[in-house]
Scaffold this motif. Structure first.
Motif, PDB file in Angstrom:
ATOM      1  N   ASP A  96       5.615   2.484 -10.518  1.00 51.74           N
ATOM      2  CA  ASP A  96       6.956   1.937 -10.713  1.00 51.74           C
ATOM      3  C   ASP A  96       7.682   1.686  -9.398  1.00 51.74           C
ATOM      4  N   HIS A  97       7.305   2.383  -8.340  1.00 54.13           N
ATOM      5  CA  HIS A  97       8.046   2.282  -7.089  1.00 54.13           C
ATOM      6  C   HIS A  97       7.220   1.752  -5.923  1.00 54.13           C
ATOM      7  N   ASP A  98       5.950   2.097  -5.891  1.00 51.40           N
ATOM      8  CA  ASP A  98       5.103   1.755  -4.757  1.00 51.40           C
ATOM      9  C   ASP A  98       4.198   0.579  -5.105  1.00 51.40           C
ATOM     10  N   GLY A  99       3.480   0.101  -4.139  1.00 56.89           N
ATOM     11  CA  GLY A  99       2.563  -1.013  -4.383  1.00 56.89           C
ATOM     12  C   GLY A  99       1.378  -0.940  -3.444  1.00 56.89           C
ATOM     13  N   ILE A 100       0.358  -1.710  -3.778  1.00 55.50           N
ATOM     14  CA  ILE A 100      -0.820  -1.766  -2.919  1.00 55.50           C
ATOM     15  C   ILE A 100      -1.015  -3.183  -2.423  1.00 55.50           C
ATOM     16  N   ILE A 101      -1.504  -3.267  -1.212  1.00 56.35           N
ATOM     17  CA  ILE A 101      -1.820  -4.552  -0.591  1.00 56.35           C
ATOM     18  C   ILE A 101      -3.288  -4.492  -0.188  1.00 56.35           C
ATOM     19  N   TRP A 102      -4.034  -5.514  -0.591  1.00 54.06           N
ATOM     20  CA  TRP A 102      -5.446  -5.597  -0.229  1.00 54.06           C
ATOM     21  C   TRP A 102      -5.550  -6.096   1.206  1.00 54.06           C
ATOM     22  N   LEU A 103      -6.321  -5.406   2.019  1.00 53.63           N
ATOM     23  CA  LEU A 103      -6.579  -5.827   3.395  1.00 53.63           C
ATOM     24  C   LEU A 103      -7.858  -6.659   3.429  1.00 53.63           C
ATOM     25  N   ASP A 104      -8.012  -7.464   4.462  1.00 50.30           N
ATOM     26  CA  ASP A 104      -9.153  -8.373   4.552  1.00 50.30           C
ATOM     27  C   ASP A 104     -10.500  -7.658   4.546  1.00 50.30           C
ATOM     28  N   ASP A 105     -10.535  -6.428   5.032  1.00 45.91           N
ATOM     29  CA  ASP A 105     -11.815  -5.719   5.084  1.00 45.91           C
ATOM     30  C   ASP A 105     -12.134  -4.964   3.794  1.00 45.91           C
ATOM     31  N   GLY A 106     -11.317  -5.160   2.728  1.00 42.09           N
ATOM     32  CA  GLY A 106     -11.584  -4.545   1.443  1.00 42.09           C
ATOM     33  C   GLY A 106     -10.846  -3.237   1.213  1.00 42.09           C
ATOM     34  N   ARG A 107     -10.212  -2.697   2.247  1.00 42.58           N
ATOM     35  CA  ARG A 107      -9.427  -1.476   2.061  1.00 42.58           C
ATOM     36  C   ARG A 107      -8.096  -1.819   1.406  1.00 42.58           C
ATOM     37  N   LEU A 108      -7.460  -0.788   0.870  1.00 42.92           N
ATOM     38  CA  LEU A 108      -6.150  -0.932   0.247  1.00 42.92           C
ATOM     39  C   LEU A 108      -5.116  -0.197   1.079  1.00 42.92           C
ATOM     40  N   LEU A 109      -3.923  -0.774   1.137  1.00 38.50           N
ATOM     41  CA  LEU A 109      -2.807  -0.152   1.818  1.00 38.50           C
ATOM     42  C   LEU A 109      -1.766   0.220   0.763  1.00 38.50           C
ATOM     43  N   LEU A 110      -1.443   1.496   0.645  1.00 43.37           N
ATOM     44  CA  LEU A 110      -0.397   1.950  -0.257  1.00 43.37           C
ATOM     45  C   LEU A 110       0.924   1.843   0.486  1.00 43.37           C
ATOM     46  N   VAL A 111       1.851   1.083  -0.076  1.00 44.08           N
ATOM     47  CA  VAL A 111       3.156   0.888   0.548  1.00 44.08           C
ATOM     48  C   VAL A 111       4.200   1.575  -0.318  1.00 44.08           C
ATOM     49  N   LYS A 112       4.771   2.633   0.207  1.00 47.97           N
ATOM     50  CA  LYS A 112       5.817   3.366  -0.502  1.00 47.97           C
ATOM     51  C   LYS A 112       7.055   2.488  -0.596  1.00 47.97           C
ATOM     52  N   GLY A 113       7.637   2.401  -1.785  1.00 44.09           N
ATOM     53  CA  GLY A 113       8.864   1.632  -1.979  1.00 44.09           C
ATOM     54  C   GLY A 113       8.669   0.124  -2.030  1.00 44.09           C
ATOM     55  N   LEU A 114       7.450  -0.341  -2.181  1.00 47.91           N
ATOM     56  CA  LEU A 114       7.202  -1.785  -2.178  1.00 47.91           C
ATOM     57  C   LEU A 114       7.921  -2.490  -3.318  1.00 47.91           C
ATOM     58  N   GLN A 115       7.959  -1.873  -4.496  1.00 47.55           N
ATOM     59  CA  GLN A 115       8.638  -2.515  -5.624  1.00 47.55           C
ATOM     60  C   GLN A 115      10.132  -2.679  -5.331  1.00 47.55           C
ATOM     61  N   LEU A 116      10.746  -1.662  -4.744  1.00 47.17           N
ATOM     62  CA  LEU A 116      12.151  -1.754  -4.363  1.00 47.17           C
ATOM     63  C   LEU A 116      12.358  -2.842  -3.318  1.00 47.17           C
ATOM     64  N   ALA A 117      11.444  -2.926  -2.358  1.00 50.05           N
ATOM     65  CA  ALA A 117      11.546  -3.961  -1.330  1.00 50.05           C
ATOM     66  C   ALA A 117      11.459  -5.350  -1.947  1.00 50.05           C
ATOM     67  N   ARG A 118      10.595  -5.524  -2.915  1.00 51.63           N
ATOM     68  CA  ARG A 118      10.477  -6.819  -3.591  1.00 51.63           C
ATOM     69  C   ARG A 118      11.765  -7.170  -4.328  1.00 51.63           C
ATOM     70  N   LEU A 119      12.380  -6.156  -4.943  1.00 45.09           N
ATOM     71  CA  LEU A 119      13.620  -6.406  -5.679  1.00 45.09           C
ATOM     72  C   LEU A 119      14.765  -6.802  -4.755  1.00 45.09           C
TER      73      LEU A 119
END
Length: 173
Positions: free
Chosen positions: A130-153
């Motif tokens: 509900d609050h965080d989000g993941i971003i796929w990196l080019d090398d296949g790893r995932l980046l967990l971004v705390k507060g990403l949903q709030l940032a998008r809003l």
């Protein structure tokens, strides 16, 4: 949703309420269409109220008036990512709903030729869908971004302050 793959192919979702992805070559010529039978889930009243509040806040601060209608259902396809090996990962309206314990998000995975391969469950140890989000990196790893949903809003820069309420709902002040 749309994205561009590492080979220059373009992936588009031309219809909001359909699970349909049109794949085009870099020059724009059609290559294939990927579809799946899918029923868009209905939004609950809390989600409808939250979306209307966001539009109302934007309407309040913009120098022109907005006209909007919030759909009673979520969009079918919500995100696309093409991995370095050409596999297409699709998030959809059910990707974050009714998840098994320890799963942050689910994706449909399609092979480079458009055939369905499997459902991928992304595990998590911390974070909130509900609050965080993941971003796929080019090398296949995932980046967990705390507060990403709030940032998008708040990305619209509308001057309103969005706060996280204790019940998990978003409020605009």
């Amino acid at each position: 949703a749309h994205t561009v793959g590492p080979d220059g192919r373009v992936y588009l979702t031309p219809a909001r309420d359909e699970y349909r992805i049109d794949v085009r070559e870099a020059d724009g010529s059609p290559l294939r269409t990927i579809t799946r039978r899918f029923t868009n889930p209905a939004r609950d009243q809390q989600a409808l109220d939250r979306m209307n509040a966001l539009f109302e806040e934007q309407d309040r601060v913009l120098p022109f008036k907005l006209t909007w209608e919030v759909s009673p259902v979520d969009p079918a396809v919500t995100g696309l990512h093409v991995a370095h090996d050409g596999r297409l990962l699709v998030s959809h309206a059910l990707s974050a709903r009714d998840l098994p314990e320890g799963v942050f998000q689910r994706y449909d995975v399609f092979l480079p030729d458009g055939r369905w391969e499997r459902e991928l469950h992304v595990p998590w140890r911390e974070g909130s869908i509900d609050h965080d989000g993941i971003i796929w990196l080019d090398d296949g790893r995932l980046l967990l971004v705390k507060g990403l949903q709030l940032a998008r809003l708040t990305a619209s820069g509308n001057g309103g302050q969005v706060t996280d309420e204790s019940d998990g709902a978003w409020a605009i002040e």
